[in-house]
Design a protein around this motif. Structure first.
Motif, PDB file in Angstrom:
ATOM      1  N   ASP A 262       0.807  -1.219   0.000  1.00 29.09           N
ATOM      2  CA  ASP A 262       0.000   0.000   0.000  1.00 29.09           C
ATOM      3  C   ASP A 262       0.843   1.272   0.000  1.00 29.09           C
ATOM      4  OD1 ASP A 262      -2.386  -1.452   0.039  1.00 29.09           O
ATOM      5  OD2 ASP A 262      -2.332  -1.643   2.225  1.00 29.09           O
ATOM      6  N   VAL A 263       2.148   1.123   0.155  1.00 24.74           N
ATOM      7  CA  VAL A 263       3.040   2.286   0.130  1.00 24.74           C
ATOM      8  C   VAL A 263       3.416   2.558  -1.331  1.00 24.74           C
ATOM      9  CG1 VAL A 263       5.248   3.227   0.873  1.00 24.74           C
ATOM     10  CG2 VAL A 263       3.942   1.745   2.418  1.00 24.74           C
ATOM     11  N   ILE A 264       2.791   3.574  -1.915  1.00 17.08           N
ATOM     12  CA  ILE A 264       3.014   3.908  -3.326  1.00 17.08           C
ATOM     13  C   ILE A 264       4.200   4.862  -3.440  1.00 17.08           C
ATOM     14  CG2 ILE A 264       1.994   4.844  -5.434  1.00 17.08           C
ATOM     15  CD1 ILE A 264       0.705   2.252  -4.394  1.00 17.08           C
ATOM     16  N   LEU A 265       5.210   4.448  -4.185  1.00 17.71           N
ATOM     17  CA  LEU A 265       6.403   5.267  -4.361  1.00 17.71           C
ATOM     18  C   LEU A 265       6.303   6.175  -5.580  1.00 17.71           C
ATOM     19  CD1 LEU A 265       9.166   2.598  -3.608  1.00 17.71           C
ATOM     20  CD2 LEU A 265       8.139   4.254  -2.035  1.00 17.71           C
ATOM     21  N   MET A 266       5.671   5.674  -6.632  1.00 17.90           N
ATOM     22  CA  MET A 266       5.527   6.441  -7.869  1.00 17.90           C
ATOM     23  C   MET A 266       4.126   6.232  -8.441  1.00 17.90           C
ATOM     24  SD  MET A 266       9.246   5.720  -9.658  1.00 17.90           S
ATOM     25  CE  MET A 266       9.560   4.170  -8.824  1.00 17.90           C
ATOM     26  N   ASP A 267       3.506   7.315  -8.864  1.00 16.80           N
ATOM     27  CA  ASP A 267       2.163   7.234  -9.443  1.00 16.80           C
ATOM     28  C   ASP A 267       2.165   7.945 -10.791  1.00 16.80           C
ATOM     29  OD1 ASP A 267      -0.506   7.250 -10.106  1.00 16.80           O
ATOM     30  OD2 ASP A 267      -1.206   7.833  -8.113  1.00 16.80           O
ATOM     31  N   PHE A 268       2.059   7.153 -11.855  1.00 18.38           N
ATOM     32  CA  PHE A 268       2.063   7.699 -13.203  1.00 18.38           C
ATOM     33  C   PHE A 268       0.649   7.809 -13.782  1.00 18.38           C
ATOM     34  CE2 PHE A 268       6.153   5.493 -12.679  1.00 18.38           C
ATOM     35  CZ  PHE A 268       7.032   6.554 -12.891  1.00 18.38           C
ATOM     36  N   GLY A 269      -0.342   7.641 -12.917  1.00 23.32           N
ATOM     37  CA  GLY A 269      -1.721   7.681 -13.388  1.00 23.32           C
ATOM     38  C   GLY A 269      -2.171   6.327 -13.897  1.00 23.32           C
ATOM     39  N   PHE A 270      -1.591   5.881 -14.996  1.00 24.86           N
ATOM     40  CA  PHE A 270      -1.925   4.574 -15.564  1.00 24.86           C
ATOM     41  C   PHE A 270      -1.172   3.444 -14.859  1.00 24.86           C
ATOM     42  CE2 PHE A 270       1.870   5.970 -17.698  1.00 24.86           C
ATOM     43  CZ  PHE A 270       2.627   4.814 -17.883  1.00 24.86           C
ATOM     44  N   LEU A 271      -0.158   3.813 -14.053  1.00 30.97           N
ATOM     45  CA  LEU A 271       0.663   2.811 -13.383  1.00 30.97           C
ATOM     46  C   LEU A 271       1.121   3.334 -12.033  1.00 30.97           C
ATOM     47  CD1 LEU A 271       2.323   0.122 -13.469  1.00 30.97           C
ATOM     48  CD2 LEU A 271       4.183   1.467 -14.489  1.00 30.97           C
ATOM     49  N   GLN A 272       0.889   2.525 -11.008  1.00 28.35           N
ATOM     50  CA  GLN A 272       1.384   2.840  -9.671  1.00 28.35           C
ATOM     51  C   GLN A 272       2.433   1.807  -9.279  1.00 28.35           C
ATOM     52  OE1 GLN A 272      -2.219   2.872  -7.266  1.00 28.35           O
ATOM     53  NE2 GLN A 272      -2.283   5.106  -7.322  1.00 28.35           N
ATOM     54  N   ILE A 273       3.511   2.284  -8.704  1.00 25.95           N
ATOM     55  CA  ILE A 273       4.585   1.386  -8.288  1.00 25.95           C
ATOM     56  C   ILE A 273       4.725   1.458  -6.776  1.00 25.95           C
ATOM     57  CG2 ILE A 273       7.035   0.831  -8.471  1.00 25.95           C
ATOM     58  CD1 ILE A 273       7.009   2.074 -11.242  1.00 25.95           C
ATOM     59  N   SER A 274       4.545   0.311  -6.137  1.00 24.34           N
ATOM     60  CA  SER A 274       4.596   0.249  -4.675  1.00 24.34           C
ATOM     61  C   SER A 274       5.951  -0.252  -4.193  1.00 24.34           C
ATOM     62  CB  SER A 274       3.501  -0.686  -4.154  1.00 24.34           C
ATOM     63  OG  SER A 274       3.792  -2.031  -4.522  1.00 24.34           O
ATOM     64  N   SER A 275       6.170  -0.127  -2.893  1.00 22.18           N
ATOM     65  CA  SER A 275       7.413  -0.643  -2.292  1.00 22.18           C
ATOM     66  C   SER A 275       7.522  -2.146  -2.493  1.00 22.18           C
ATOM     67  CB  SER A 275       7.431  -0.325  -0.794  1.00 22.18           C
ATOM     68  OG  SER A 275       7.470   1.064  -0.571  1.00 22.18           O
TER      69      SER A 275
END
Length: 475
Positions: A129-142
């Motif tokens: 649930d810890v989102i490091l990067m949010d590109f809108g179409f793609l979220q990258i979590s820890s």
């Protein structure tokens, strides 16, 4: 002293190493989680154990049958080679295509993310649930990044030679088998007589019914009950998959004609016994309602809290971290050999069919790493794993049918080992596997058709490659 066989592979793996590869590849995160879903599908302790027994019987039967194929074709590639020899290159390519695009790479991703999720119990900053990067179409979590780092690390270890990979595999597999047996032993000390009474002696042990997370029950019709058993087996089959791992690295196993088949049998027996004991332990410390309602299906954590108290969460988190780390090492090691064999047949990039200076398919390992990492980022690996359960069994059934075909088409071929119980046991597996596939198509179409479609997409890809005179093989 090591010998070199199978076009440059070094036969460095003994029987112990091959057995631990099988067992270690089988034991991942599934045994700690899937019993919650099986409990909901079956609603009783008896049928929970029956699902694991049926799956264990099927897996052991398949492993004993594969022994004949592994003894006939002791080469890198395992199932890919068996399907090619029993049928034709198209069938084997469809398997290899599905294996590369989803079966192995998505499994590596799922196991990697499972490692990260349970690491987060010790280090919350690594939670999914810890989102490091949010590109809108793609979220990258820890958790996604941790899983990718683990896959990168294990791929690097395996590119340095089969000895590096086997050292990690054998040591970690021994640790996790001992840990699981330790959990079972502590579970016996924490045995709850009231729970055992409710699960086994109340007269409901063999009532097959739907158990909802809120504790309510729903009866099945006769045919729906069969569908429920099949649905419950999805998790058990996933937890027992990769039992064929040593066949993929047959070119690196000493005396493969004997040791591949023996490692398949020994590894499968060890894991089946451990799984049955673990689930029996669950029924001695948790009611069926507690299993069904386990938070995020983490039934082992629920059990560990009953056994150890609050510290149980930490104990299970560490066990799953060790288990998934070792599981992924085995998956990464075995998977690359299938792509290597495809490239040797001119059905994959030429470089994938070459060995590096450490006598392992380095390019195949890194390509697998890239695709698995993309699955980690997609967040869709879990759905796809459900979708391919029936497809995996389809290929197992085809391989075992292949034993009958090869007995007829190549009666003179040397068979250092013959399928145990032939023709009865292989035929039983074929019938059980086919029944499972049919029930899944009927009762879980959303989980089966997408996987079947992914597999069949390999057919036009195969003909496209052939039509263009194997450009990827010549590149």
């Amino acid at each position: 002293m090591n010998t070199t066989t199978d076009k440059g592979f070094k036969s460095s793996l003994g029987l112990m190493d091959a057995t631990m590869l099988v067992a270690g590849s089988m034991i991942g995160s599934g045994i700690f989680i899937v019993s919650a879903d099986i409990a909901r599908n079956t609603g009783s302790a008896g049928w929970l154990m029956a699902v694991w027994l049926i799956t264990g019987f099927m897996t052991l039967t398949a492993a004993l049958s594969y022994g004949e194929l592994s003894a006939m074709f002791p080469k890198a590639g395992g199932q890919y080679i068996y399907l090619r020899e029993a049928y034709n290159p198209l069938v084997s390519f469809v398997f290899g295509w599905t294996f590369f695009t989803v079966i192995q790479t998505a499994t590596i991703a799922a196991v990697g993310v499972a490692f990260a999720k349970f690491t987060a119990y010790l280090i919350p900053a690594l939670d999914e649930d810890v989102i490091l990067m949010d590109f809108g179409f793609l979220q990258i979590s820890s958790a996604q990044l941790v899983s990718i780092v683990v896959i990168l690390l294990l791929t690097m270890v395996n590119t340095r030679g089969v000895n590096s990979g086997k050292a990690v595999q054998t040591s970690i597999t021994v640790v996790k088998i001992v840990s699981l047996l330790g959990l079972v032993l502590f579970g016996l000390f924490a045995f709850n007589g009231d729970v055992w009474q409710a699960n086994w002696l109340s007269g409901n042990a063999w009532n097959l019914q739907r158990l909802n997370a809120d504790g309510s029950l729903a009866d099945y019709t006769t045919f729906a009950a069969l569908g429920a058993i099949a649905a419950g087996m999805v998790g058990a089959i996933f937890s027992s998959d990769s039992w064929h791992a040593s066949s993929s690295v047959a070119g690196e196993i000493k005396n493969p004609g004997r040791n591949v088949g023996l490692s398949l049998a020994l590894g499968t027996i060890i894991v089946t016994v451990v799984y049955l004991l673990t689930n029996l332990m669950y029924t001695g410390v948790l009611t069926m309602e507690q299993m069904a309602a386990s938070d995020k299906d983490r039934v082992a954590m629920t059990a560990a809290q009953e056994i150890f108290g609050p510290v149980g969460i930490t104990i299970i988190a560490i066990m799953i971290m060790v288990s998934t780390f070792g599981c992924n090492n085995g998956l990464i090691m075995a998977g690359a050999r299938v792509y290597y064999s495809m490239a040797q047949d001119g059905l994959f990039f030429k470089k994938v069919g070459e060995l590096n200076k450490s006598a392992v398919p380095g390019v195949a390992l890194w390509l697998q790493c890239i695709i698995a990492s993309l699955w980690c980022l997609s967040g869709k690996y879990g759905d796809l794993l459900d979708m391919i359960s029936s497809v995996v069994v389809i290929f197992y059934v085809l391989c075992i049918i292949g034993i009958f075909r090869l007995r007829k088409s190549r009666p003179e071929a040397p068979r250092p080992y013959k399928a145990f119980g032939y023709p009865v046991l292989p035929m039983i597996y074929i019938m059980m596997g086919t029944a499972f596939i049919i029930l899944m198509v009927i009762y879980k179409p959303n989980y089966t058709w997408p996987g079947i479609i992914i597999a069949f997409l390999g057919v036009p890809v195969y003909y496209l490659i052939r039509k263009k005179a194997l450009p990827i093989g010549d590149s």
